[in-house]
Design an enzyme around this catalytic site. Sequence first.
Site, PDB file in Angstrom:
ATOM      1  N   LYS A  53      23.046 107.134  -5.630  1.00  0.00           N
ATOM      2  CA  LYS A  53      23.647 107.851  -4.568  1.00  0.00           C
ATOM      3  C   LYS A  53      23.670 109.410  -4.765  1.00  0.00           C
ATOM      4  CE  LYS A  53      26.969 104.279  -3.709  1.00  0.00           C
ATOM      5  NZ  LYS A  53      28.167 103.490  -4.189  1.00  0.00           N
ATOM      6  N   GLN A  97      33.917 104.660  -6.472  1.00  0.00           N
ATOM      7  CA  GLN A  97      33.128 103.270  -6.756  1.00  0.00           C
ATOM      8  C   GLN A  97      34.204 102.287  -7.162  1.00  0.00           C
ATOM      9  OE1 GLN A  97      29.957 103.462  -6.486  1.00  0.00           O
ATOM     10  NE2 GLN A  97      29.416 101.597  -7.205  1.00  0.00           N
ATOM     11  N   ASP A 120      33.228 105.824   3.011  1.00  0.00           N
ATOM     12  CA  ASP A 120      32.913 104.206   2.703  1.00  0.00           C
ATOM     13  C   ASP A 120      33.387 103.422   4.050  1.00  0.00           C
ATOM     14  OD1 ASP A 120      34.098 103.742  -0.892  1.00  0.00           O
ATOM     15  OD2 ASP A 120      32.232 103.034   0.326  1.00  0.00           O
TER      16      ASP A 120
HETATM   17  N1  LIG Z   1      33.353 102.596  -3.113  1.00  0.00           N
HETATM   18  C1  LIG Z   1      32.285 101.655  -3.110  1.00  0.00           C
HETATM   19  N2  LIG Z   1      31.256 101.829  -2.037  1.00  0.00           N
HETATM   20  C2  LIG Z   1      30.201 101.106  -2.022  1.00  0.00           C
HETATM   21  O1  LIG Z   1      29.292 101.317  -1.257  1.00  0.00           O
HETATM   22  C3  LIG Z   1      29.966 100.227  -3.387  1.00  0.00           C
HETATM   23  C4  LIG Z   1      30.829 100.188  -4.333  1.00  0.00           C
HETATM   24  N3  LIG Z   1      32.129 100.924  -4.433  1.00  0.00           N
HETATM   25  N4  LIG Z   1      30.931  99.346  -5.249  1.00  0.00           N
HETATM   26  C5  LIG Z   1      29.502  98.711  -5.476  1.00  0.00           C
HETATM   27  C6  LIG Z   1      28.767  98.293  -4.182  1.00  0.00           C
HETATM   28  C7  LIG Z   1      27.386  97.886  -4.557  1.00  0.00           C
HETATM   29  N5  LIG Z   1      26.704  98.918  -3.924  1.00  0.00           N
HETATM   30  C8  LIG Z   1      25.423  99.246  -3.924  1.00  0.00           C
HETATM   31  C9  LIG Z   1      24.605 100.233  -3.830  1.00  0.00           C
HETATM   32  C10 LIG Z   1      23.071 100.493  -3.631  1.00  0.00           C
HETATM   33  C11 LIG Z   1      22.317  99.323  -4.255  1.00  0.00           C
HETATM   34  C12 LIG Z   1      20.940  99.491  -4.330  1.00  0.00           C
HETATM   35  O2  LIG Z   1      20.625 100.710  -3.943  1.00  0.00           O
HETATM   36  N6  LIG Z   1      20.219  98.239  -4.561  1.00  0.00           N
HETATM   37  C13 LIG Z   1      18.795  98.396  -4.814  1.00  0.00           C
HETATM   38  C14 LIG Z   1      18.506  98.011  -6.113  1.00  0.00           C
HETATM   39  C15 LIG Z   1      19.230  98.854  -7.130  1.00  0.00           C
HETATM   40  C16 LIG Z   1      19.093  98.154  -8.649  1.00  0.00           C
HETATM   41  O3  LIG Z   1      17.871  98.533  -9.045  1.00  0.00           O
HETATM   42  O4  LIG Z   1      20.103  97.633  -9.234  1.00  0.00           O
HETATM   43  C17 LIG Z   1      18.404  97.342  -3.884  1.00  0.00           C
HETATM   44  O5  LIG Z   1      18.861  96.354  -3.262  1.00  0.00           O
HETATM   45  O6  LIG Z   1      17.068  97.601  -3.555  1.00  0.00           O
HETATM   46  C18 LIG Z   1      23.040  98.111  -4.306  1.00  0.00           C
HETATM   47  C19 LIG Z   1      24.428  98.303  -4.435  1.00  0.00           C
HETATM   48  C20 LIG Z   1      27.394  99.892  -3.453  1.00  0.00           C
HETATM   49  N7  LIG Z   1      28.778  99.613  -3.407  1.00  0.00           N
END
Ligand SMILES: Nc1nc(=O)c2c([nH]1)NC[C@@H]1CN(c3ccc(C(=O)N[C@@H](CCC(=O)O)C(=O)O)cc3)C=[N+]21
Length: 285
Positions: A53, A97, A120
């Site tokens: 982020k 988060q 969010d």
């Molecule tokens: N208040 C809050 N808001 C959220 O939006 C929030 C949260 N808490 N807690 C956890 C989850 C999970 N989440 C992700 C964000 C980006 C990837 C992301 O960039 N994933 C990449 C891979 C990243 C890696 O290499 O691990 C992909 O799928 O291509 C994944 C999961 C947002 N979250």
Amino acid sequence: MTASIISGKKVSDEIRGSISDEVKELVSKNVVPGLAVVLVGEDAASQVYVRNKEKACHDLGFYSEVHRLPAETSEQQLLALVDTLNQQDTIDGILVQLPLPSHINEKSVINAISVHKDVDGFHPVNVGNLVIGDDSLLPCTPAGVIELIKRAGVELSGKHAVVIGRSNIVGKPVSLLLQRENATVTMCHSRTSNMAELARQADVLVVAIGRANFIDSSYVKPGAVVIDVGMNRLENGKLAGDVDFESVKEVSGPITPVPGGVGPMTITMLMKNTLTAAKRNHGLV
Ligand SMILES: Nc1nc(=O)c2c([nH]1)NC[C@@H]1CN(c3ccc(C(=O)N[C@@H](CCC(=O)O)C(=O)O)cc3)C=[N+]21
């Protein structure tokens, strides 16, 4: 015939390009969208997401603050920080988060974030507006799911969408956004008795259950669009979706990979929400 891949990375880059252009426009009016991300504790996955982020903010020209607090931070201390950020003019969006350490009540924290800075889309007022169809900041992953389906050129109106999983963060809001696109929506969950039979009726199958490789080709109608919201970290450190990609891609229509599918869209929709909040906070929309 192997299915076409819906690249969240590609769609994400396209949308981030237009966000970057809009930010340049705002900066010329002395408005710099600001996002504050708060991370409590040392959870490894959360560190990755928070870093993603922060990087996205820098890439797009946003002002970014990351507050890394120790796991033993009290609820009162966290609420005090949220209050400070609510008052801070340089901050348009606030994201705390999740998950939070068990001694902190997540609801109290989410409710404490100003509705206008709730990028969010978790605040009950934003959720309520989503339910009744009024304007609101949309939850990032659900909004990303819809964007991916649309950009894959899939017409949702009149189609049968099946959502597997009914979480407050993904399943429930995704079903509401699918209804908003005039899809007919079936919601499956842990108590659904004939899940595979229902899933096989889907023109569009959205899976958000948190169980690695759970959905195999027996759940998929040939040619159906499959959106995998799963984000499961395996023992070997690799990321796996909720869908058994290798088997399902042989029968499905367009399908999202993990990683590289919904994940990048979650971040991109967060940037979009922060941009929207900044424009609203400065009376530009
Ligand atoms: N208040 C809050 N808001 C959220 O939006 C929030 C949260 N808490 N807690 C956890 C989850 C999970 N989440 C992700 C964000 C980006 C990837 C992301 O960039 N994933 C990449 C891979 C990243 C890696 O290499 O691990 C992909 O799928 O291509 C994944 C999961 C947002 N979250």
